[in-house]
Design a protein around this motif. Structure first.
Motif, PDB file in Angstrom:
ATOM      1  N   ASN A   7     -64.577 -81.485  53.806  1.00 45.34           N
ATOM      2  CA  ASN A   7     -64.060 -80.134  54.011  1.00 45.34           C
ATOM      3  C   ASN A   7     -63.736 -79.480  52.671  1.00 45.34           C
ATOM      4  O   ASN A   7     -64.030 -78.293  52.464  1.00 45.34           O
ATOM      5  CB  ASN A   7     -62.825 -80.169  54.904  1.00 45.34           C
ATOM      6  CG  ASN A   7     -62.300 -78.799  55.200  1.00 45.34           C
ATOM      7  OD1 ASN A   7     -63.053 -77.865  55.419  1.00 45.34           O
ATOM      8  ND2 ASN A   7     -60.979 -78.674  55.196  1.00 45.34           N
ATOM      9  N   TYR A   8     -63.159 -80.238  51.746  1.00 44.94           N
ATOM     10  CA  TYR A   8     -62.843 -79.705  50.427  1.00 44.94           C
ATOM     11  C   TYR A   8     -64.109 -79.216  49.723  1.00 44.94           C
ATOM     12  O   TYR A   8     -64.148 -78.113  49.186  1.00 44.94           O
ATOM     13  CB  TYR A   8     -62.147 -80.774  49.582  1.00 44.94           C
ATOM     14  CG  TYR A   8     -62.097 -80.416  48.127  1.00 44.94           C
ATOM     15  CD1 TYR A   8     -61.165 -79.501  47.655  1.00 44.94           C
ATOM     16  CD2 TYR A   8     -63.007 -80.949  47.226  1.00 44.94           C
ATOM     17  CE1 TYR A   8     -61.142 -79.141  46.326  1.00 44.94           C
ATOM     18  CE2 TYR A   8     -62.988 -80.597  45.900  1.00 44.94           C
ATOM     19  CZ  TYR A   8     -62.052 -79.701  45.456  1.00 44.94           C
ATOM     20  OH  TYR A   8     -62.037 -79.340  44.132  1.00 44.94           O
ATOM     21  N   ILE A  10     -66.106 -83.721  60.734  1.00 45.03           N
ATOM     22  CA  ILE A  10     -66.963 -82.636  60.267  1.00 45.03           C
ATOM     23  C   ILE A  10     -68.359 -83.204  60.147  1.00 45.03           C
ATOM     24  O   ILE A  10     -68.520 -84.293  59.632  1.00 45.03           O
ATOM     25  CB  ILE A  10     -66.472 -82.107  58.913  1.00 45.03           C
ATOM     26  CG1 ILE A  10     -65.103 -81.482  59.089  1.00 45.03           C
ATOM     27  CG2 ILE A  10     -67.435 -81.117  58.315  1.00 45.03           C
ATOM     28  CD1 ILE A  10     -64.465 -81.024  57.809  1.00 45.03           C
ATOM     29  N   PRO A  11     -69.387 -82.545  60.574  1.00 41.37           N
ATOM     30  CA  PRO A  11     -69.447 -81.205  61.137  1.00 41.37           C
ATOM     31  C   PRO A  11     -69.088 -81.204  62.621  1.00 41.37           C
ATOM     32  O   PRO A  11     -69.112 -82.245  63.270  1.00 41.37           O
ATOM     33  CB  PRO A  11     -70.915 -80.812  60.943  1.00 41.37           C
ATOM     34  CG  PRO A  11     -71.646 -82.102  60.992  1.00 41.37           C
ATOM     35  CD  PRO A  11     -70.707 -83.129  60.407  1.00 41.37           C
ATOM     36  N   LYS A  42     -62.165 -89.113  54.550  1.00 40.36           N
ATOM     37  CA  LYS A  42     -63.558 -88.760  54.255  1.00 40.36           C
ATOM     38  C   LYS A  42     -63.868 -87.341  54.731  1.00 40.36           C
ATOM     39  O   LYS A  42     -64.463 -86.553  54.008  1.00 40.36           O
ATOM     40  CB  LYS A  42     -64.508 -89.758  54.909  1.00 40.36           C
ATOM     41  CG  LYS A  42     -65.960 -89.516  54.564  1.00 40.36           C
ATOM     42  CD  LYS A  42     -66.838 -90.625  55.108  1.00 40.36           C
ATOM     43  CE  LYS A  42     -68.260 -90.465  54.617  1.00 40.36           C
ATOM     44  NZ  LYS A  42     -69.088 -91.632  54.928  1.00 40.36           N
ATOM     45  N   ASN A  43     -63.434 -87.005  55.935  1.00 35.26           N
ATOM     46  CA  ASN A  43     -63.670 -85.659  56.456  1.00 35.26           C
ATOM     47  C   ASN A  43     -62.879 -84.613  55.693  1.00 35.26           C
ATOM     48  O   ASN A  43     -63.343 -83.483  55.525  1.00 35.26           O
ATOM     49  CB  ASN A  43     -63.377 -85.607  57.953  1.00 35.26           C
ATOM     50  CG  ASN A  43     -64.486 -86.245  58.750  1.00 35.26           C
ATOM     51  OD1 ASN A  43     -65.610 -85.796  58.714  1.00 35.26           O
ATOM     52  ND2 ASN A  43     -64.171 -87.324  59.450  1.00 35.26           N
ATOM     53  N   ASN A  44     -61.687 -84.956  55.209  1.00 34.73           N
ATOM     54  CA  ASN A  44     -60.921 -84.019  54.383  1.00 34.73           C
ATOM     55  C   ASN A  44     -61.642 -83.736  53.069  1.00 34.73           C
ATOM     56  O   ASN A  44     -61.659 -82.604  52.589  1.00 34.73           O
ATOM     57  CB  ASN A  44     -59.527 -84.568  54.106  1.00 34.73           C
ATOM     58  CG  ASN A  44     -58.634 -84.528  55.317  1.00 34.73           C
ATOM     59  OD1 ASN A  44     -58.920 -83.830  56.289  1.00 34.73           O
ATOM     60  ND2 ASN A  44     -57.560 -85.284  55.289  1.00 34.73           N
ATOM     61  N   LEU A  45     -62.246 -84.771  52.471  1.00 40.02           N
ATOM     62  CA  LEU A  45     -63.004 -84.577  51.239  1.00 40.02           C
ATOM     63  C   LEU A  45     -64.253 -83.723  51.483  1.00 40.02           C
ATOM     64  O   LEU A  45     -64.582 -82.844  50.679  1.00 40.02           O
ATOM     65  CB  LEU A  45     -63.383 -85.931  50.635  1.00 40.02           C
ATOM     66  CG  LEU A  45     -62.236 -86.700  49.994  1.00 40.02           C
ATOM     67  CD1 LEU A  45     -62.646 -88.138  49.714  1.00 40.02           C
ATOM     68  CD2 LEU A  45     -61.772 -86.012  48.727  1.00 40.02           C
ATOM     69  N   THR A  56     -64.393 -82.937  67.250  1.00 36.84           N
ATOM     70  CA  THR A  56     -64.422 -84.357  67.555  1.00 36.84           C
ATOM     71  C   THR A  56     -63.320 -85.011  66.740  1.00 36.84           C
ATOM     72  O   THR A  56     -63.236 -84.802  65.524  1.00 36.84           O
ATOM     73  CB  THR A  56     -65.784 -84.978  67.171  1.00 36.84           C
ATOM     74  OG1 THR A  56     -66.806 -84.253  67.844  1.00 36.84           O
ATOM     75  CG2 THR A  56     -65.847 -86.432  67.557  1.00 36.84           C
ATOM     76  N   SER A  57     -62.480 -85.790  67.367  1.00 33.98           N
ATOM     77  CA  SER A  57     -61.360 -86.421  66.679  1.00 33.98           C
ATOM     78  C   SER A  57     -61.801 -87.647  65.904  1.00 33.98           C
ATOM     79  O   SER A  57     -62.772 -88.313  66.254  1.00 33.98           O
ATOM     80  CB  SER A  57     -60.291 -86.832  67.689  1.00 33.98           C
ATOM     81  OG  SER A  57     -59.795 -85.699  68.363  1.00 33.98           O
TER      82      SER A  57
END
Length: 135
Positions: free
Chosen positions: A47-48, A23-24, A42-45, A32-33
């Motif tokens: 997103n949260y 993200i983004p 980190k990306n999950n956080l 993008t994987s």
């Protein structure tokens, strides 16, 4: 008996295997994987924090909900309760994340709330930080 053994996520030993989505997204809306557990968490956080409660139909309480505070009258008591709310929600939705430090700062002149989070992942050597500004 091993002392201080660290957990290694099996997926991290396979360098060509994607773990999550970064993200983004890029300008074309292409995903993008991410290829490590550290980047995925980190990306999950992120997103949260960017998700507002109620956006996810089957999980209406998921989300940081910080955008709603941008135009509120924020005092030091409000910031402290907001910080406690973020800590309790992170503990609920991310039980493997140990919060090192969490700061919720407000700049009333430009209607901005900034979250600065330093965290560790349980039983690993993974530690990272996130800083997100909501305006």
């Amino acid at each position: 008996m091993a002392f201080g053994a660290q957990k290694i996520f099996p997926i991290d030993t396979k360098p060509g295997t994607a773990v999550g989505v970064a993200i983004p997204f890029d300008a074309r809306g292409v995903f993008t994987s991410t290829y490590t557990t550290q980047n995925a968490i980190k990306n999950n956080l992120i997103n949260y924090f960017l998700t507002e409660p109620g956006e996810i139909f089957l999980n209406p309480t998921f989300g940081g909900g910080l955008r709603s505070f941008i135009f509120e009258q924020i005092t030091s008591d409000t910031l402290e309760s907001l910080k406690e709310d973020v800590q309790s929600k992170l503990t609920r939705y991310f039980p493997n994340v140990v919060i090192g430090s969490l700061e919720v700062l407000q700049n009333p002149d430009i209607n901005t709330i900034t979250v600065s989070l330093t965290y560790n992942i349980v039983d690993t050597a993974i530690s990272d930080e996130i800083q997100i500004a909501f305006n």
